[in-house]
Design an enzyme around this catalytic site. Structure first.
Site, PDB file in Angstrom:
ATOM      1  N   ALA A   8     -13.602   3.933  -5.555  1.00 34.07           N
ATOM      2  CA  ALA A   8     -14.395   4.115  -4.340  1.00 34.07           C
ATOM      3  C   ALA A   8     -13.542   3.937  -3.093  1.00 34.07           C
ATOM      4  O   ALA A   8     -13.946   3.273  -2.142  1.00 34.07           O
ATOM      5  CB  ALA A   8     -15.569   3.144  -4.327  1.00 34.07           C
ATOM      6  N   TYR A  47     -13.623   2.026   3.748  1.00 34.04           N
ATOM      7  CA  TYR A  47     -12.707   3.155   3.626  1.00 34.04           C
ATOM      8  C   TYR A  47     -13.170   4.421   4.348  1.00 34.04           C
ATOM      9  O   TYR A  47     -12.340   5.255   4.705  1.00 34.04           O
ATOM     10  CB  TYR A  47     -12.482   3.486   2.147  1.00 34.04           C
ATOM     11  CG  TYR A  47     -11.635   2.475   1.416  1.00 34.04           C
ATOM     12  CD1 TYR A  47     -10.271   2.376   1.651  1.00 34.04           C
ATOM     13  CD2 TYR A  47     -12.212   1.610   0.497  1.00 34.04           C
ATOM     14  CE1 TYR A  47      -9.494   1.445   0.976  1.00 34.04           C
ATOM     15  CE2 TYR A  47     -11.444   0.673  -0.184  1.00 34.04           C
ATOM     16  CZ  TYR A  47     -10.089   0.595   0.067  1.00 34.04           C
ATOM     17  OH  TYR A  47      -9.324  -0.334  -0.596  1.00 34.04           O
ATOM     18  N   LYS A 192       4.941  16.741  -1.242  1.00 32.51           N
ATOM     19  CA  LYS A 192       4.496  16.966   0.143  1.00 32.51           C
ATOM     20  C   LYS A 192       4.323  15.650   0.889  1.00 32.51           C
ATOM     21  O   LYS A 192       4.527  15.590   2.104  1.00 32.51           O
ATOM     22  CB  LYS A 192       3.220  17.802   0.161  1.00 32.51           C
ATOM     23  CG  LYS A 192       2.022  17.190  -0.565  1.00 32.51           C
ATOM     24  CD  LYS A 192       1.115  16.398   0.354  1.00 32.51           C
ATOM     25  CE  LYS A 192      -0.051  15.799  -0.399  1.00 32.51           C
ATOM     26  NZ  LYS A 192      -0.947  15.019   0.476  1.00 32.51           N
TER      27      LYS A 192
END
Length: 334
Positions: A8, A47, A192
């Site tokens: 989560a 978050y 990346k």
């Protein structure tokens, strides 16, 4: 469709919000206190604050069941942990009999080998019979949670896994493409992040747009060389999980990896830069494993090498740039 999202954090929560508009989603948090707070507040305030969980999302924790038992009650399992936790989570869901896909991008720190492994290589070691793959591509959690248009790649050597990911997440605001080249998609997602640190450094030093374009282009060449050596198809790196994810992460203001480069250019220490983020910046942890894997394969990656020297304190931001610009002339052959 019943979807289980294990983890989560920001990205797992964002996908749960996106899918929860149309599907039934269980968002599982390792921390029972976090799960209880999310259920009570109706959002992931730590978050992903400000993005409400839709009615289709139910929050759970280990107190309500172990991952394998929960997985067996769902149609699709999404592992939304950082790369460091992928191995253990795949062990936990091995044998669940459901399609599994991970979201993390990077090389695992060396565990069973002297070099780091990609997600599909970890799966081959700990759960070889598991039908699995990766969901990747250019995406910021905040934009996905906000319903802004996004395109992702469902990568797997298993058609049922690819089909399940499309059925779960393809919708009005999200387009999901399929790709059998799991190695290529994973290399793109890993490299990346390292290149975004370099581009953030470039921007932080105010070197200009010419320098940024050069870094992105030559970084793409490095990514493609490593991917080809690991069995990937070169054309994968011109797609969403290669060029697309690189451009987003290297230039987007929401990129944590780019932010690390910006802060280092401002004179912050690596620890100060990481502490200020509040989230994981995978490029910091995977840069060394990317470079070590490349060296073992005889692949030259000067930009990645410069990032590692900078992160390890062997060079300064200005000297890292000078070293790249001071390399001998060469033909542009990728």
């Amino acid at each position: 469709m019943d979807i289980l999202v294990l983890g989560a954090g920001a990205w797992g929560t964002a996908l749960a919000i996106s899918a929860g508009q149309r599907q039934r989603v269980t968002l599982w948090a390792r921390d029972a206190a976090q799960a209880a707070a999310m259920a009570a507040q109706g959002e992931n305030a730590h978050y992903l604050p400000g993005h409400r969980l839709p009615a289709g999302v139910r929050v759970a924790s280990r107190a309500e069941g172990e991952p394998r038992a929960l997985a067996q009650r769902h149609d699709l399992v999404i592992v939304a942990t950082p790369m460091a936790a992928l191995r253990q989570m795949l062990v936990e869901v091995a044998g669940c009999g459901r399609p599994v896909a991970w979201l993390c991008k990077g090389f695992e720190a060396p565990v069973s080998h002297p070099y780091g492994l990609l997600g599909h290589e970890v799966r081959a070691e700990v759960a070889p019979q598991l039908a699995a793959g990766a969901l990747s591509g250019p995406s910021f959690a905040q934009e996905v949670a906000g319903g802004q248009p996004t395109a992702l790649v469902a990568a797997s050597d298993s058609a049922p896994v690819r089909d399940a990911l499309v059925a779960a997440f393809h919708g009005p605001a999200m387009r999901v493409y399929v790709n059998e080249d799991l190695a290529g998609v994973e290399v793109g997602g890993a490299v990346k992040n390292v290149l975004a640190i370099a581009t953030g450094l470039c921007d932080g030093l105010a070197l200009g747009l010419n320098a940024r374009a050069a870094l992105i282009t030559r970084g793409l060449a490095e990514m493609t060389r490593l991917g080809a050596a690991l069995g990937a198809r070169p054309e994968t790196f011109m797609g969403l999980s290669g060029l697309g994810d690189l451009v987003l992460t290297a230039t987007g203001d929401l990129s944590r990896n780019r932010r690390v480069g910006l802060l280092l250019a401002q004179g912050r220490s690596l620890q100060q830069a990481v502490d200020s983020l509040g989230h994981v910046a995978e490029g910091v942890y995977s840069a060394r494993t990317v470079l070590e894997r490349a060296r073992r394969l005889g692949i030259e990656m000067p930009i990645a090498a410069g990032v590692v020297d900078l992160l390890d304190g062997r060079t300064s931001p200005h000297d890292a740039v000078a070293a790249l610009m001071g390399r001998d002339p060469a033909a542009e052959r990728g």
